[in-house]
Design a protein around this motif. Sequence first.
Motif, PDB file in Angstrom:
ATOM      1  N   ASP A  35      -6.241   2.863  -5.389  1.00 27.72           N
ATOM      2  CA  ASP A  35      -5.536   2.802  -4.106  1.00 27.72           C
ATOM      3  C   ASP A  35      -6.499   3.055  -2.946  1.00 27.72           C
ATOM      4  O   ASP A  35      -6.579   2.286  -1.994  1.00 27.72           O
ATOM      5  CB  ASP A  35      -4.414   3.841  -4.109  1.00 27.72           C
TER       6      ASP A  35
ATOM      7  N   ASP B 181       3.063   1.228  -3.694  1.00 26.39           N
ATOM      8  CA  ASP B 181       2.417   1.461  -5.002  1.00 26.39           C
ATOM      9  C   ASP B 181       2.519   2.932  -5.422  1.00 26.39           C
ATOM     10  O   ASP B 181       2.870   3.249  -6.561  1.00 26.39           O
ATOM     11  CB  ASP B 181       0.965   0.966  -4.987  1.00 26.39           C
TER      12      ASP B 181
ATOM     13  N   ARG C  18      -5.961   5.880   8.816  1.00 28.98           N
ATOM     14  CA  ARG C  18      -5.829   4.484   8.381  1.00 28.98           C
ATOM     15  C   ARG C  18      -4.544   3.828   8.889  1.00 28.98           C
ATOM     16  O   ARG C  18      -4.566   2.692   9.378  1.00 28.98           O
ATOM     17  CB  ARG C  18      -5.843   4.401   6.858  1.00 28.98           C
TER      18      ARG C  18
ATOM     19  N   ASP D  52      -8.236   0.320  -0.405  1.00 31.31           N
ATOM     20  CA  ASP D  52      -7.988   0.500   1.034  1.00 31.31           C
ATOM     21  C   ASP D  52      -9.230   0.157   1.842  1.00 31.31           C
ATOM     22  O   ASP D  52      -9.165  -0.423   2.914  1.00 31.31           O
ATOM     23  CB  ASP D  52      -7.593   1.945   1.338  1.00 31.31           C
TER      24      ASP D  52
ATOM     25  N   ASP E 146       0.832  -1.207   0.000  1.00 31.94           N
ATOM     26  CA  ASP E 146       0.000   0.000   0.000  1.00 31.94           C
ATOM     27  C   ASP E 146       0.862   1.251   0.000  1.00 31.94           C
ATOM     28  O   ASP E 146       0.502   2.271  -0.577  1.00 31.94           O
ATOM     29  CB  ASP E 146      -0.895  -0.015   1.250  1.00 31.94           C
TER      30      ASP E 146
HETATM   31 MG   LIG Z   1      -3.928   2.175  -0.495  1.00 31.77          MG
END
Ligand SMILES: [Mg+2]
Length: 197
Positions: free
Chosen positions: A89, A71, A146, A93, A68
């Motif tokens: 992306d 990328d 996150r 997520d 994650d």
């Molecule tokens: Mg992501």
Amino acid sequence: MVKLITRLRKQSKKLLTPIAKALSRSGVSPNVITSIGLILSMIYALVIYLTRNPLVGVLIIAISSFMDALDGEVARVLGKASPLGAFLDSSFDRLEDTFFITPLVFFDFSPFLVSILIGLSLTISYLRAKAELVGYKMEGRGIIERGERIIAIVIILIALYLNKEISIILFYVLIILSIVTVIQRFLAVIQSLKDKL
Ligand SMILES: [Mg+2]
Ligand SMILES: CC(C)CCC[C@@H](C)CCC[C@@H](C)CCC[C@@H](C)CCOC[C@@H](COP(=O)(O)O[C@@H]1[C@H](O)[C@H](OP(=O)(O)O)[C@@H](O)[C@H](O)[C@H]1O)OCC[C@H](C)CCC[C@H](C)CCC[C@H](C)CCCC(C)C
Ligand SMILES: Nc1ccn([C@@H]2O[C@H](COP(=O)(O)O)[C@@H](O)[C@H]2O)c(=O)n1
Ligand SMILES: [Mg+2]
């Protein structure tokens, strides 16, 4: 206070950039890396369902999270950062968050509270998406973004291996902090929009 993730993001560049440069020479697409991160989150859920092994779970989450973070770096190194990539992306997520949180039910956490945590997690991110549509920059807003959520899940998994009681306390703390973050993000946007009235 500089957020943990902001520091981690800066620190991680030293690790990520050389790897991204090496990968970019191999011609791998950033979207493939993004997709691998999602596939690994599904594998995580299956492995937890089959083995109930929290430490293997930590390793899979770590590799998925690494994808994650990687990328975007590969996209930037290649000069191929794209709206499609940003869409994939962020969207992936949400699915990854769901696959990371749901298997907590296999460790006897309350399915009701696990469902609430998933809802809170998705709401936190949804609020950012909607806020950005009205021109409000939400990044960094809220105590549990996150990165912190993923780290919290990793720590709960490690605590499950070491001391179940601590993992339960951490689970409740994560829920409470997620509620706080939803409130923080709501109030931040409402305040900003009120100022524009
Ligand atoms: Mg992501
Ligand atoms: C008990 C303790 C001693 C144990 C402690 C263990 C932990 C401290 C260590 C755990 C490390 C690792 C397992 C977990 C890393 C998690 C996290 C830092 C990486 C997740 O990336 C988060 C990402 C944020 O998302 P992003 O900005 O990409 O996307 C946005 C986000 O989805 C928004 O959601 P929200 O609003 O915030 O809810 C959306 O709204 C946006 O739309 C969306 O764009 O941020 C990346 C930050 C950094 C770049 C992360 C650096 C990550 C490290 C490089 C990862 C390293 C993992 C492993 C240590 C590597 C080892 C791999 C090896 C092969 C096993
Ligand atoms: N497949 C991808 C993935 C990401 N991007 C770009 O990177 C940004 C996200 O960066 P991270 O360090 O958080 O991964 C994203 O918003 C895109 O601009 C991409 O182009 N293609
Ligand atoms: Mg990314």
